[in-house]
Design a protein around this motif. Structure first.
Motif, mmCIF file in Angstrom:
data_model
loop_
_atom_site.group_PDB
_atom_site.id
_atom_site.type_symbol
_atom_site.label_atom_id
_atom_site.label_comp_id
_atom_site.label_asym_id
_atom_site.label_seq_id
_atom_site.Cartn_x
_atom_site.Cartn_y
_atom_site.Cartn_z
ATOM 1 N N HIS A 1 6.266 8.646 -7.411
ATOM 2 C CA HIS A 1 6.750 8.876 -6.060
ATOM 3 C C HIS A 1 7.274 7.591 -5.431
ATOM 4 C CE1 HIS A 1 6.641 9.586 -1.704
ATOM 5 N NE2 HIS A 1 6.738 10.876 -1.983
ATOM 6 N N ARG A 2 6.506 6.512 -5.528
ATOM 7 C CA ARG A 2 6.905 5.162 -5.125
ATOM 8 C C ARG A 2 6.779 4.884 -3.629
ATOM 9 N NH1 ARG A 2 12.771 2.534 -6.576
ATOM 10 N NH2 ARG A 2 12.157 0.395 -6.969
ATOM 11 N N ASP A 3 6.440 5.880 -2.823
ATOM 12 C CA ASP A 3 6.254 5.625 -1.381
ATOM 13 C C ASP A 3 5.173 6.541 -0.831
ATOM 14 O OD1 ASP A 3 6.687 4.347 1.022
ATOM 15 O OD2 ASP A 3 8.430 5.557 1.579
ATOM 16 N N VAL A 4 4.008 6.529 -1.497
ATOM 17 C CA VAL A 4 2.891 7.360 -1.057
ATOM 18 C C VAL A 4 2.298 6.752 0.215
ATOM 19 C CG1 VAL A 4 0.601 8.231 -1.647
ATOM 20 C CG2 VAL A 4 2.372 8.078 -3.407
ATOM 21 N N LYS A 5 2.282 7.522 1.295
ATOM 22 C CA LYS A 5 1.714 7.075 2.563
ATOM 23 C C LYS A 5 1.425 8.295 3.418
ATOM 24 C CE LYS A 5 6.343 6.198 4.506
ATOM 25 N NZ LYS A 5 7.215 5.190 5.158
ATOM 26 N N SER A 6 0.649 8.110 4.474
ATOM 27 C CA SER A 6 0.242 9.246 5.306
ATOM 28 C C SER A 6 1.432 9.882 6.009
ATOM 29 C CB SER A 6 -0.808 8.801 6.327
ATOM 30 O OG SER A 6 -0.314 7.740 7.127
ATOM 31 N N ALA A 7 2.498 9.099 6.267
ATOM 32 C CA ALA A 7 3.687 9.663 6.916
ATOM 33 C C ALA A 7 4.453 10.583 5.972
ATOM 34 C CB ALA A 7 4.603 8.541 7.400
#
Length: 939
Positions: free
Chosen positions: A750-756
Motif C-alpha cells: 500500500h505504501r501509505d498506511v495511516k488512519s486517514a
C-alpha cells in the motif's frame, strides 16, 4: 478531418510565432530593462530556449517567473499583464523592489500563485484582484500596501493562502453583503494572515462559517474592537488563533473550547473581562498566552492541569490569586511558565514534578512565601521569584531571587567533523561542507526575555526547522540559528543560515520554496520561541552563465527567427503524422470498446489494465454532482476536491477530482485505477470507475459514509469508538492489508498506511483506501528498490527511509502506528514528537506499562483496563520494530487480533451485520448530531 487539422496547425504556427516573439519575449525584455540585478544568464532574446534562471515555459510561452531573493531593484511594469499564460509570479524577498502593484495585473487570468512577500511595494491592492479566478496563493506580506482589503478577494473560490501580514492596510474586515463578496466566501482557504496592519472596527460575526477549512486565523496587532465572534467556534479545523495586540473586549466565548485541533492560542494585550476561559477541550493546545487582560480575579484554574500537550503557558497580569495546583507541574511537555504580576501565594513546589521538560518559571511580583529549592533541578531550571516575599527571607539565594543572564555565547554541541577552510564566499556548514548558505532573519514573539536556557531553545529551533525542510523534501543539508537579540518592539531577532544539500548553492525555485515553507511553518511550530515570521535576504549565488555581450543579442534573434521557420515546416510533417495516429487510435478504440485508447497520462507509459472499473463521461459526473455544487463538496486532500454524487441507479458515490497542480499526477491516477480495479474485498474501498475527459482526472468510489478513522479519533466525525469497536476496526483494516499482501496477484504494497486512509462505512466496517502510492510486488523479488521515499511523516518505516528498500513490512510499520493511535487517541507526530518514540520511552520508564492510564485514550471512557490492551500494545510495538525482519506479517497480525477479540468476548468471524446491529442499537447520546455525511474525507 485532416484538412481542418492542417489549417488549424498553420494558423496556430503563425499565432505561436507572433505571440511568443511579439509578446512574451518582448515583455521579458521590458522587465529585464526595468530591473537591476537580474540573473547573470538573462542574455539573448529567447528566455525559454535560453533557459533564463527563474523562468519556466511551456511551448515557448512563459508560465512561471520565480525570482525570490535575487536582489532585484526597480518596479513591476504593467506590461507583465501581456504574459497571458503566466501561472506563477514569485518576486518575494527582493527588498528594493518597489512602486505600486500595477492594476493591469488582474489581466493575468491564468495566475495561480502571486507571491510578493518581503518587498517594498506600496499603494492599494488592485480592487479587481478578485477577477483572478484561478488564484490559489496570494502572498503580499511585509510590504507597505495601504487602503482597505478589496471586497473582490471573496470571489477567489480556489484561494488557499491569503497573507497580508505586516502592511499598512486599514478599514474593516470585509464580509459579503447583497451582491458584494467578502472573506467569508473563502471556504477553501487554509490561511488568513492579517496581522500587523491597521484594521479597525469589530471582527464581523459573519466572517466565520462551519463549512470553512481554515487552520490559521491571525488578526494580531491591529486596532480591532468589540468581542470575539462566537462563530469562530464553528471552524473546527483551526490550529492557530492569534488576536493579541488589539482592543477586544467582553468575555472569551465558551464555545472556543470546541476547537479541539488548536495548538496555538494567543489573546494577550486586549481588554477581555469575565472569567479566565476553560479550554480543556483543546486537547492539542501547545502555546497559550492570555496575558495582560482584565479577567475577573480568581484562583488559578484547575482546568489548565488537563492541557496535556501544553509547552508554553503565559498568564502575566491576569488577576490570578491563590495557590498554584501542584498538578500543573506534572504536565509532560511543559517547558515555559510565565505568571508575572499576579497575586499568587503560598508555596511554589516543583521538586516533586514529574516533568523533565520544564526550563523556565517566571513568577516575578507575586506573593510566593516559600520555595523549597531542588539542587538537582538547579542547573536546568530557571526559577525567577524577584518581587515575592520569599526573597525577603535571610536564606533566600540568587538562584531564584535574581534575574538570570541570558547565555548569549551559545556553545554548540561538539562537531562530528572538522570544519573546512572554504574558498571565496563559501562557508563551512555545521556538517562541514563548503557551500553558499541562504540567509535571513527569524523574528520571534518571545515567551521569555531572560533565561540561561536560551541556548537550549536555539538548539530546539534548529531541529524543528530541519524537520520541516525534510518533511517538504527541500534540499537543505543543515541550518544554523544564531543567538537572538531584542529589537525595538521587544521581539527577538535571530540570523538564520540554511545550507544546500547535493550541491554548493540553491536554485531560484528552492529559495522560493524555503521562503514559503518558513512563512507557514513558523506559525505552526510556535512551541519553541513563540510565533514568528521570516525576512529573507538577497541570495547572489545562483549558478549562472557570464554576461553575454549586446552584439550577441541580435545574433540570437536571427537564430530564433530561423528556428521559427523550421518549426513551421516541422508542423506540416507533424500534421500528417497526427492524422494517421488519430485514425489508428479510433480503430484501436473500436476494438477495445472503451475510452482508454485516447488516454494520455503524464509520466505514464501505458494505459491501466482494467478489471471491472467503468469509464464515466464528464457529463455523467457533472450531472450526478449537480455540476460540482458546493452542497456536494465533502472534503479535500493532496489529490484535490472530493464530491458526493448519486448515480441514476441510486448508488451513492464519492468523486476525487484532481486539482490542477496537485502533487499527485498521472502516474498515481494510473496506479490507483489499476490496483483497485482488480481488488475486491469487503475491507478495501471499492472503485466504481474513473473519468479523464476534458483534461480532468477523476476517481469514482463507493461512498463511505462515516469518513476516516482519523476523523473519528480526533472527534471531527462525531462518532464515538469504544474499545470493542476499535478492535473491530483494527481487525478489518488488518484483513484488508493482509489480502493485498498475500492474496492479490501480483501482491500489493500500500505504501501509505495511516488512519486517514482507513475509512468507516455505515456499519463501522474498516475499508483501506487511497492507493495512489501503491507498488506491486513481483513474486520473484519481494524487495523493491526505489529512488524516493514516499508516504506520510509519522508512519514511514525508518528502515525504508534509511535504505530506500521497500517491502510489505513497511505497511506493517504503518499499521503498528495506527494501532498506537487507536489505543492512545494521539497523533503520530505532533510538536516534533513521534508517537512511536513516546510509547517506547514510556515502556523504558515503566515496568507495568499496561496499567498506565496516561497511555489510554480518555475518550474510550473506561475506568478499568480494557480487555486485551496489553496484547494490542505488545502487537503494535512488534509492528514498529526498527528492522523489518523483526516485524510480523499482516497475516500474523490478523490472527493475533482475532485472538485478542476472543479475549474481549467478541466473535471475530461474525459478519458485518453484527456490527451494524450494534451500531443501530447505540443510544443517541453516543452519537451526537454532529455526525454528518458532509464530514466525510477521502484524501
Amino acid at each position: 478531418m485532416c484538412p481542418k487539422v492542417l489549417t488549424f496547425l498553420l494558423v496556430a504556427s503563425f499565432q505561436i510565432y507572433t505571440e511568443t516573439y511579439g509578446d512574451d519575449f518582448t515583455v521579458m525584455s521590458i522587465l529585464k530593462d526595468a530591473w537591476v540585478n537580474t540573473p547573470r544568464n538573462w542574455v539573448g532574446a529567447d528566455p525559454c530556449e535560453g533557459k533564463w534562471e527563474g523562468i519556466s515555459c511551456k511551448k515557448s510561452r512563459v508560465t512561471s517567473i520565480t525570482l525570490a531573493a535575487v536582489g532585484l531593484m526597480g518596479e513591476l511594469s504593467g506590461d507583465i499583464s501581456s504574459l497571458s499564460e503566466l501561472e506563477v509570479l514569485d518576486l518575494s524577498y527582493n527588498t528594493r523592489l518597489n512602486g505600486t502593484l500595477p492594476p493591469s495585473i488582474v489581466n493575468l487570468k491564468k495566475l495561480k500563485r502571486l507571491k510578493l512577500a518581503g518587498c517594498s511595494f506600496s499603494g492599494p491592492i488592485p480592487e479587481l484582484i478578485g477577477s483572478l479566478q484561478l488564484l490559489e496563493i496570494l502572498e503580499l506580506n511585509s510590504n507597505r500596501f495601504t487602503g482597505s482589503i478589496p471586497h473582490s478577494i471573496g470571489n477567489l473560490s480556489k484561494l488557499v493562502v491569503l497573507d497580508l501580514f505586516n502592511n499598512l492596510l486599514d478599514g474593516s474586515i470585509p464580509v459579503s453583503s447583497g451582491n458584494t463578496s467578502g472573506l467569508d466566501m473563502l471556504v477553501n482557504a487554509l490561511h488568513f494572515h492579517l496581522g500587523r496592519n491597521r484594521f479597525s472596527g469589530a471582527i464581523p460575526n459573519e466572517l466565520f462559517r462551519s463549512d470553512m477549512t481554515l487552520i490559521h486565523v491571525l488578526l494580531h496587532d491591529n486596532n480591532l474592537t468589540g468581542s470575539i465572534p462566537s462563530t469562530l467556534g464553528l471552524v473546527h479545523t483551526l490550529q492557530a488563533v492569534r488576536f493579541e495586540g488589539n482592543s477586544l473586549t467582553g468575555p472569551v466565548p465558551s464555545n472556543l473550547n470546541n476547537l479541539i485541533n488548536v495548538t496555538t492560542l494567543i489573546l494577550s494585550n486586549n481588554k477581555f473581562t469575565g472569567p479566565v476561559p476553560n479550554l480543556t477541550g483543546m486537547a492539542y493546545l501547545s502555546y497559550l498566552d492570555l496575558s495582560n487582560n482584565s479577567f475577573d480575579a480568581s484562583d488559578f484554574p484547575l482546568s489548565f492541569s488537563n492541557l496535556r500537550a501544553l509547552t508554553t503557558l503565559m498568564l502575566e497580569n491576569t488577576g490570578l490569586e491563590g495557590r498554584i495546583p501542584p498538578t500543573l507541574f506534572d504536565l509532560p511537555s511543559l517547558q515555559t511558565l510565565i505568571l508575572r504580576n499576579n497575586q499568587l501565594n503560598g508555596t511554589l513546589d516543583v521538586a516533586t514534578s514529574s516533568s523533565s521538560q520544564l526550563k523556565v518559571i517566571d513568577m516575578r511580583n507575586n506573593l510566593i512565601s516559600f520555595y523549597p529549592e531542588s539542587p538537582e533541578r538547579r542547573n536546568n531550571l530557571d526559577v525567577i521569584l524577584v518581587g515575592n516575599p520569599v526573597c525577603a527571607h535571610p536564606e533566600a539565594t540568587e538562584n531564584y531571587c535574581a534575574v538570570p543572564q541570558a547565555n548569549s555565547s551559545y556553545t554548540r554541541l561538539p562537531e562530528k567533523c572538522v570544519p573546512l577552510h572554504c574558498i571565496s564566499d563559501q562557508i563551512s556548514s555545521p556538517n562541514c561542507k563548503c557551500s553558499y548558505p541562504y540567509r535571513g532573519v527569524l523574528v520571534f514573539k518571545p515567551p521569555f526575555l531572560e533565561s540561561r536556557n536560551s541556548a537550549y531553545y536555539v538548539h530546539l529551533e534548529e531541529e524543528s526547522l530541519m524537520r520541516s525542510f525534510k518533511f517538504h523534501q527541500l534540499p537543505v543539508d543543515s541550518v544554523e540559528v544564531n543567538f537572538p537579540a531584542k529589537d525595538s518592539f521587544g521581539y527577538l531577532e535571530s540570523n538564520l543560515s540554511m545550507f544546500p544539500s547535493g550541491q554548493d548553492h540553491f536554485n531560484t525555485a528552492t529559495i522560493s520554496d524555503i521562503g514559503f515553507v518558513l512563512t507557514l511553518q513558523t506559525y505552526e511550530n510556535s512551541d519553541i520561541f513563540g510565533p514568528t515570521y521570516f525576512k529573507g535576504s538577497p541570495y547572489p549565488y545562483f549558478d549562472g552563465k557570464p554576461t553575454v555581450s549586446k552584439e550577441l543579442s541580435s545574433t540570437v534573434r536571427i537564430i530564433g527567427a530561423a528556428a521559427g521557420g523550421a518549426s513551421f515546416l516541422l508542423l506540416l510533417l507533424l500534421a500528417g503524422v497526427c492524422a494517421y495516429r488519430q485514425k489508428k487510435r479510433r480503430e484501436s478504440a473500436s476494438e477495445q470498446k472503451n475510452h482508454f485508447a485516447y488516454l494520455d497520462l503524464k509520466n505514464s507509459d501505458s494505459v491501466p489494465q482494467l478489471k471491472g472499473a467503468r469509464c464515466f463521461s464528464f457529463d455523467e459526473i457533472t450531472k450526478c454532482t449537480n455540476n460540482f455544487s458546493e452542497v456536494n463538496h465533502i472534503g479535500s486532500g493532496g489529490y484535490g476536491m472530493v464530491y458526493r454524487g448519486m448515480l441514476p441507479t441510486g448508488q451513492l458515490i464519492a468523486i476525487k477530482r484532481r486539482r490542477q497542480g496537485s502533487v499527485q499526477g498521472g502516474l498515481e491516477f494510473n496506479s490507483e485505477i489499476e490496483v483497485l480495479s482488480r481488488v475486491h474485498h469487503k475491507n478495501v474501498v471499492n472503485l466504481v470507475g474513473f473519468c479523464f475527459e476534458r483534461g480532468e482526472q477523476m476517481l469514482i468510489y463507493e461512498f463511505v459514509r462515516n469518513g476516516s478513522l482519523m476523523d473519528s479519533l480526533s472527534g471531527l466525525s462525531g462518532i464515538w469508538l469504544d474499545w470493542r469497536r476499535r478492535l473491530k476496526v483494527a481487525l478489518g483494516a488488518a484483513r484488508g492489508l493482509a489480502y493485498l499482501h498475500e492474496l492479490v496477484n501480483p501482491r500489493i504494497i500500500h505504501r501509505d498506511v495511516k488512519s486517514a486512509n482507513i475509512l468507516l462505512d455505515e456499519s463501522l466496517n474498516a475499508k483501506v483506501a487511497d492507493f495512489g502510492l501503491s507498488k506491486p510486488m513481483d513474486n520473484s523479488e519481494l524487495i523493491l528498490a526505489t529512488t524516493q521515499v514516499k508516504g506520510t511523516m509519522g508512519y514511514i518505516d525508518p528502515e525504508y527511509q534509511k535504505t530506500l528498500l521497500l517491502t510489505e513490512k513497511s505497511d506493517v510499520y504503518g499499521f503498528g502506528v495506527v494501532l498506537l493511535e487507536l489505543v492512545s487517541g494521539r497523533k503520530p507526530l505532533e510538536r516534533g514528537k513521534y508517537l512511536v518514540a513516546e510509547v517506547s520511552s514510556l515502556l523504558d520508564r515503566k515496568k507495568d506499562l499496561y496499567s498506565l492510564h496516561e497511555l489510554l485514550d480518555p475518550s474510550i471512557g473506561l475506568d478499568t483496563k480494557p480487555k486485551g490492551l496489553d496484547r494490542i500494545v505488545d502487537l503494535a510495538m512488534k509492528c514498529v520494530q526498527e528492522k523489518g525482519s523483526d516485524r510480523p506479517t499482516m497475516g500474523e497480525v490478523v490472527k493475533e487480533i482475532e485472538n485478542i477479540l476472543h479475549l474481549a468476548g467478541l466473535n471475530p468471524s461474525a459478519e458485518s451485520e453484527s456490527t451494524s446491529a450494534s451500531f443501530e442499537e447505540a443510544s443517541q447520546d453516543e452519537f451526537p448530531p454532529s455526525l454528518k455525511e458532509e464530514e466525510f474525507s477521502l484524501s
